[in-house]
Design an enzyme around this catalytic site. Structure first.
Site, PDB file in Angstrom:
ATOM      1  CD  GLU A 101       5.458  -0.418  12.692  1.00 18.85           C
ATOM      2  OE1 GLU A 101       4.319   0.080  12.788  1.00 18.85           O
ATOM      3  OE2 GLU A 101       6.363  -0.201  13.514  1.00 18.85           O
ATOM      4  N   GLY A 129       2.811  -5.505   7.350  1.00 24.23           N
ATOM      5  CA  GLY A 129       1.809  -6.229   6.562  1.00 24.23           C
ATOM      6  C   GLY A 129       0.643  -6.637   7.428  1.00 24.23           C
ATOM      7  N   GLY A 130      -0.048  -7.676   7.009  1.00 24.64           N
ATOM      8  CA  GLY A 130      -1.252  -8.107   7.702  1.00 24.64           C
ATOM      9  C   GLY A 130      -0.947  -8.958   8.931  1.00 24.64           C
ATOM     10  N   GLY A 163       2.007 -11.738   9.761  1.00 24.72           N
ATOM     11  CA  GLY A 163       2.837 -11.332  10.898  1.00 24.72           C
ATOM     12  C   GLY A 163       2.921 -12.424  11.949  1.00 24.72           C
ATOM     13  CB  CYS A 220      -1.724   0.493   8.523  1.00 23.96           C
ATOM     14  SG  CYS A 220      -0.495   1.786   8.521  1.00 23.96           S
ATOM     15  CG  ASN A 279      -0.407  -0.125   2.495  1.00 21.22           C
ATOM     16  OD1 ASN A 279       0.524  -0.895   2.686  1.00 21.22           O
ATOM     17  ND2 ASN A 279      -0.877   0.643   3.426  1.00 21.22           N
TER      18      ASN A 279
HETATM   19  P1  NAP Z   1       0.442  -9.119   3.526  1.00 16.38           P
HETATM   20  O1  NAP Z   1      -0.416  -9.933   2.653  1.00 16.38           O
HETATM   21  O2  NAP Z   1       0.579  -9.508   4.953  1.00 16.38           O
HETATM   22  O3  NAP Z   1       1.873  -9.071   2.804  1.00 16.38           O
HETATM   23  C1  NAP Z   1       2.909  -8.258   3.272  1.00 16.38           C
HETATM   24  C2  NAP Z   1       4.239  -8.825   2.838  1.00 16.38           C
HETATM   25  O4  NAP Z   1       4.459 -10.054   3.505  1.00 16.38           O
HETATM   26  C3  NAP Z   1       4.336  -9.133   1.345  1.00 16.38           C
HETATM   27  O5  NAP Z   1       5.626  -8.824   0.898  1.00 16.38           O
HETATM   28  C4  NAP Z   1       4.106 -10.631   1.300  1.00 16.38           C
HETATM   29  O6  NAP Z   1       4.676 -11.257   0.174  1.00 16.38           O
HETATM   30  C5  NAP Z   1       4.815 -11.053   2.563  1.00 16.38           C
HETATM   31  N1  NAP Z   1       4.396 -12.328   3.124  1.00 16.38           N
HETATM   32  C6  NAP Z   1       3.165 -12.833   3.196  1.00 16.38           C
HETATM   33  N2  NAP Z   1       3.183 -14.008   3.857  1.00 16.38           N
HETATM   34  C7  NAP Z   1       4.464 -14.231   4.212  1.00 16.38           C
HETATM   35  C8  NAP Z   1       5.136 -15.274   4.929  1.00 16.38           C
HETATM   36  N3  NAP Z   1       4.480 -16.300   5.410  1.00 16.38           N
HETATM   37  N4  NAP Z   1       6.465 -15.177   5.106  1.00 16.38           N
HETATM   38  C9  NAP Z   1       7.138 -14.110   4.650  1.00 16.38           C
HETATM   39  N5  NAP Z   1       6.566 -13.111   3.950  1.00 16.38           N
HETATM   40  C10 NAP Z   1       5.248 -13.160   3.760  1.00 16.38           C
HETATM   41  O7  NAP Z   1      -0.045  -7.589   3.552  1.00 16.38           O
HETATM   42  P2  NAP Z   1      -0.497  -6.671   2.331  1.00 16.38           P
HETATM   43  O8  NAP Z   1      -1.826  -7.134   1.859  1.00 16.38           O
HETATM   44  O9  NAP Z   1       0.605  -6.494   1.352  1.00 16.38           O
HETATM   45  O10 NAP Z   1      -0.659  -5.270   3.107  1.00 16.38           O
HETATM   46  C11 NAP Z   1      -1.776  -4.929   3.806  1.00 16.38           C
HETATM   47  C12 NAP Z   1      -1.595  -5.085   5.302  1.00 16.38           C
HETATM   48  O11 NAP Z   1      -0.449  -4.367   5.755  1.00 16.38           O
HETATM   49  C13 NAP Z   1      -2.762  -4.488   6.068  1.00 16.38           C
HETATM   50  O12 NAP Z   1      -3.149  -5.338   7.106  1.00 16.38           O
HETATM   51  C14 NAP Z   1      -2.193  -3.192   6.610  1.00 16.38           C
HETATM   52  O13 NAP Z   1      -2.838  -2.694   7.757  1.00 16.38           O
HETATM   53  C15 NAP Z   1      -0.789  -3.572   6.889  1.00 16.38           C
HETATM   54  N6  NAP Z   1       0.065  -2.379   6.960  1.00 16.38           N
HETATM   55  C16 NAP Z   1       0.538  -1.968   8.178  1.00 16.38           C
HETATM   56  C17 NAP Z   1       1.301  -0.802   8.276  1.00 16.38           C
HETATM   57  C18 NAP Z   1       1.857  -0.331   9.575  1.00 16.38           C
HETATM   58  O14 NAP Z   1       2.815   0.438   9.532  1.00 16.38           O
HETATM   59  N7  NAP Z   1       1.312  -0.722  10.728  1.00 16.38           N
HETATM   60  C19 NAP Z   1       1.569  -0.064   7.117  1.00 16.38           C
HETATM   61  C20 NAP Z   1       1.049  -0.511   5.905  1.00 16.38           C
HETATM   62  C21 NAP Z   1       0.312  -1.665   5.840  1.00 16.38           C
HETATM   63  P3  NAP Z   1       3.808 -11.536  -1.150  1.00 16.38           P
HETATM   64  O15 NAP Z   1       3.406 -10.203  -1.669  1.00 16.38           O
HETATM   65  O16 NAP Z   1       4.738 -12.267  -2.025  1.00 16.38           O
HETATM   66  O17 NAP Z   1       2.638 -12.367  -0.710  1.00 16.38           O
END
Ligand code: NAP
Length: 479
Positions: free
Chosen positions: A252, A232-233, A237, A286, A156
């Site tokens: 995060e 990420g999500g 996490g 987020c 995002n």
């Molecule tokens: P996501 O699906 O959790 O993916 C985030 C990253 O993690 C991607 O690079 C993904 O790779 C990787 N990933 C997924 N599963 C993994 C695993 N088992 N092992 C290692 N890496 C893994 O999140 P998203 O859909 O991209 O982003 C949205 C989420 O991020 C929302 O929940 C949002 O709230 C959160 N977020 C939080 C913040 C904060 O600062 N608190 C900021 C921005 C976003 P792939 O793309 O290859 O699957």
């Protein structure tokens, strides 16, 4: 808009490399192919970690002035090519071009602050003689780099969130391996280009493009990775935490941020700020506003103005200067959001505006009367949906705000100091904004959440703290 598909290389330990297996990067608004990146293998990741060991030694021995110079040069490169960076974000991601330009500006800030913070990585002297028997000892502690940081980033904010890990890691004298989102890897590769052009020695930075499900485990579980910095999500996490073993972790994660609007607030200001906070980046943010608790006496007026302002939003082509909101990151995500809304409406929620989908686009949507047991009321929606609730008083608003598993940021609109202070004390969040929505952030502030919103803090100085360790030095003096 057409772009030439040239087949990007990934940045592996200072070398730009291609691979036969590729990942297609598509524009979410029309599914057109923008470019391809290599699909890194497990062997690529292992090789990258091996090389990063040497990178960590080089980084740790690089003098602070040199680190500062390189980070500033990377920021200069982005400044000189800002439109290219913005167009890339607005192509591969779901931000509009105006939103993307803001992200580029913030990324430059993030890097400049990182460079400046490098000179403030301080220690302290320690009065050892506070302990009887330690009279003849003097010493101090200083902070040393942790080693290799593994960074995993979401789609995002595909540039600035990567910079929030790379800037502090290099400022602190670490090596860093970034695994960007598979959906938006091009902005992260551009950031690597900026550091490459800035003269960063090889092996300190890698941007490895590949599927998290394939190469994530190697990075997360490898014993030579001393820290995982994940954004990420919650689901990913929690899986990472289970697997990571003995290493530092920074998480995060998501939220469903609340905003409270009390009857003494400036109504127009509250409406403008919460509408913008709800629909920024099509709600894929987020700290985006998801739940608004409005004091009963002003609910009708607030709701009317809120819906009017929402209906002014122009949804459409991300590259147009006139567009306020683009699509979700994929059609699948838009369908997920559509299901959540439909489920709430079937359970009794009232749809005030929106609720319409076309491909990956989902229109800004305002709901009231949403039963609290609905998923949309409890989980993170990560889409352009906002829920309005009337509340009797501040205490009720605080109680409802806290009644979820998340706690990243919150906002309260009031001109009453006592009430603002009560919210500051009672709300379970990592940050609270008075007379701003939850969606307020600058890059230098501590940023992170409580409960399922995460662990640790970013915001350069705070990330540097997490990416370094204190070493105690004690001299025993001879008489
Ligand atoms: P996501 O699906 O959790 O993916 C985030 C990253 O993690 C991607 O690079 C993904 O790779 C990787 N990933 C997924 N599963 C993994 C695993 N088992 N092992 C290692 N890496 C893994 O999140 P998203 O859909 O991209 O982003 C949205 C989420 O991020 C929302 O929940 C949002 O709230 C959160 N977020 C939080 C913040 C904060 O600062 N608190 C900021 C921005 C976003 P792939 O793309 O290859 O699957």
């Amino acid at each position: 808009m057409t772009t030439q598909v040239i087949g990007r290389k990934m940045y592996l330990a200072g070398k730009w490399v291609k691979r036969d297996r590729i990942i297609e990067v598509r524009d979410p608004q029309d599914n057109s192919l923008i470019d391809t990146v290599p699909a890194a293998s497990v062997e690529d990741m292992i090789q990258c970690i091996e090389e990063a060991k040497e990178g960590a030694r080089v980084a740790a021995s690089m003098p602070v002035y040199k680190r500062m110079e390189i980070i500033h040069k990377a920021a200069d490169y982005i400044e000189a090519n800002d439109e290219k960076f913005a167009r890339t974000i607005a192509r591969e991601g779901s931000k509009t071009i105006r939103e993307a330009r803001k992200e580029v500006k913030r990324c430059i800030q993030t890097l400049r602050i990182s460079a400046e913070e490098a000179r403030r990585i301080n220690g302290e002297t320690i009065p050892f003689d506070q302990m009887e028997g330690s009279e003849n000892r003097v010493g101090y502690y200083y902070r040393f780099p942790i080693g290799i940081v593994g960074a995993i980033t979401p789609f995002n904010d595909p540039l600035n969130l990567v910079a929030h890990k790379v800037g502090p890691a290099i400022a602190a004298g670490n090596a860093i391996i970034v695994k960007p989102s598979t959906l938006t890897p091009l902005s992260a590769l551009l950031l690597a280009e900026a550091f490459d052009e800035a003269g960063l020695p090889p092996k300190i930075l890698s941007v490895v493009t590949g599927y998290g499900s394939e190469i994530g485990d190697v990075l997360v579980t490898h014993p030579d990775i001393r820290m995982i910095s994940f954004t990420g999500g919650v689901e990913a996490g929690e899986e990472i935490i289970r697997k990571a073993g003995l290493k530092k972790i920074s998480m995060e994660l998501g939220s469903n941020s609340p905003v409270i609007v009390l009857e003494d607030a400036d109504l127009d200001e509250a409406v403008e700020s919460t509408v913008s906070g709800a629909f920024w980046a099509a709600g894929q943010n987020c700290i985006g506003v998801q739940r608004v608790y409005v004091q009963e006496s002003i609910m009708d007026a607030f709701q009317k103005k809120f819906v009017e302002r929402t209906n002014q939003y122009c949804v459409g082509d991300k590259q147009s200067e006139l567009t306020d909101m683009g699509p979700l990151i994929t059609e699948k995500e838009a369908i997920r959001v559509e299901h959540l809304v439909n489920e709430a409406v079937e359970a009794g929620a009232i749809l005030l505006t929106g609720g319409k989908r076309s491909g990956a686009f989902y229109w800004p949507t305002v709901l009231t009367n949403v039963p609290e047991e609905c998923r949309i009321a409890k989980e993170e929606v990560f889409g352009p949906i906002v829920l309005l609730y009337p509340v009797k008083d501040l205490d009720t608003a605080i109680e409802k705000s806290n009644a979820v598993n998340y706690g990243l940021q919150a906002g309260i609109f009031t001109n009453n100091l006592q009430k603002a202070y009560k919210a500051i004390e009672k709300m379970d969040v990592g940050g609270i904004m008075i007379n701003d929505s939850s969606d307020y952030r600058i890059d230098a502030m501590p940023f992170g959440g409580v409960k399922k919103s995460g662990l640790g803090r970013e915001g350069i100085k705070f990330a540097i703290q997490e990416m370094t360790e204190p070493k105690v030095v004690c001299f025993k003096l001879c008489n």
